[in-house]
Design a protein around this motif. Sequence first.
Motif, short mmCIF file in Angstrom:
data_model
loop_
_atom_site.label_atom_id
_atom_site.label_comp_id
_atom_site.label_asym_id
_atom_site.label_seq_id
_atom_site.Cartn_x
_atom_site.Cartn_y
_atom_site.Cartn_z
N ASP A 1 0.82 -1.20 0.00
CA ASP A 1 0.00 0.00 0.00
C ASP A 1 0.87 1.27 0.00
O ASP A 1 0.58 2.22 -0.74
N ASP A 2 1.93 1.28 0.80
CA ASP A 2 2.84 2.44 0.83
C ASP A 2 3.50 2.66 -0.53
O ASP A 2 3.59 3.79 -1.01
N HIS B 1 0.81 3.96 -3.06
CA HIS B 1 0.45 5.37 -2.81
C HIS B 1 1.57 6.32 -3.19
O HIS B 1 1.30 7.45 -3.61
N PHE B 2 2.81 5.89 -3.06
CA PHE B 2 3.94 6.72 -3.48
C PHE B 2 3.81 7.09 -4.96
O PHE B 2 3.97 8.25 -5.35
N VAL C 1 0.99 6.71 -6.91
CA VAL C 1 -0.31 7.33 -7.19
C VAL C 1 -0.25 8.83 -6.89
O VAL C 1 -0.80 9.64 -7.64
N GLU C 2 0.42 9.20 -5.81
CA GLU C 2 0.53 10.62 -5.46
C GLU C 2 1.37 11.40 -6.45
O GLU C 2 1.24 12.62 -6.56
N GLU C 3 2.22 10.73 -7.21
CA GLU C 3 3.04 11.38 -8.23
C GLU C 3 2.24 11.66 -9.51
O GLU C 3 2.68 12.42 -10.35
N CYS C 4 1.08 11.04 -9.66
CA CYS C 4 0.28 11.19 -10.87
C CYS C 4 -0.52 12.49 -10.84
O CYS C 4 -1.12 12.83 -9.83
N ASP C 5 -0.56 13.17 -11.99
CA ASP C 5 -1.43 14.33 -12.12
C ASP C 5 -2.87 13.89 -12.36
O ASP C 5 -3.82 14.46 -11.83
N TYR D 1 -9.52 1.73 -5.65
CA TYR D 1 -9.65 2.68 -6.77
C TYR D 1 -10.77 2.22 -7.69
O TYR D 1 -10.55 1.89 -8.85
#
Length: 170
Positions: A51-52, A55-56, A58-62, A92
């Motif tokens: 999960d970590d 999320h690393f 996913v958070e980089e995606c615009d 998701y």
Amino acid sequence: RLWSDFLNVPLHPKSVYVIRQYLHDGDCNCLEAFGQGESLLQDPHCLEELDDRLHFFVEECDYLQGFQVLCDLHNGFSGVGSKVTELLCDEYSGKGILSWGLMPAWSDTGEERCSIGTIFFLVCIFGFLPLQDLQKNVYRLMNAALGMTRLTSHSSLFCPLSLGRTLGLK
């Protein structure tokens, strides 16, 4: 030498997760059953790590549109892949999941291809095939069936891939 020895693509350290139990010199011989793969993701530590890492990225995606999952179907990684797609589908739900089920191409050496029932009959009555070969064929068939079923139910699109005519089943 392993396939990873020839990998020349630099991978981000967070994109690789090593399953310690199933290293080539690990505690177990191999990850050969669907249930083994599925049970790997029952471990809370493993789930948290996955999960970590997810999320690393996913958070980089615009603008995240979806996921692609490539998964072996003939071994225990079918269980890992199906559990990952299930987790992606739950977390998701509005995003697309394209799953690729990969099967090896077994060489055709002129050997007759038999159904599992025929193989079982030949082994029990005549003793033609070693029990280990029968067990591997049953595992391959069950892993592929369970993997295809579960990946199909949790993916937007599932596409099996193999260079062989039989989706890699002997």
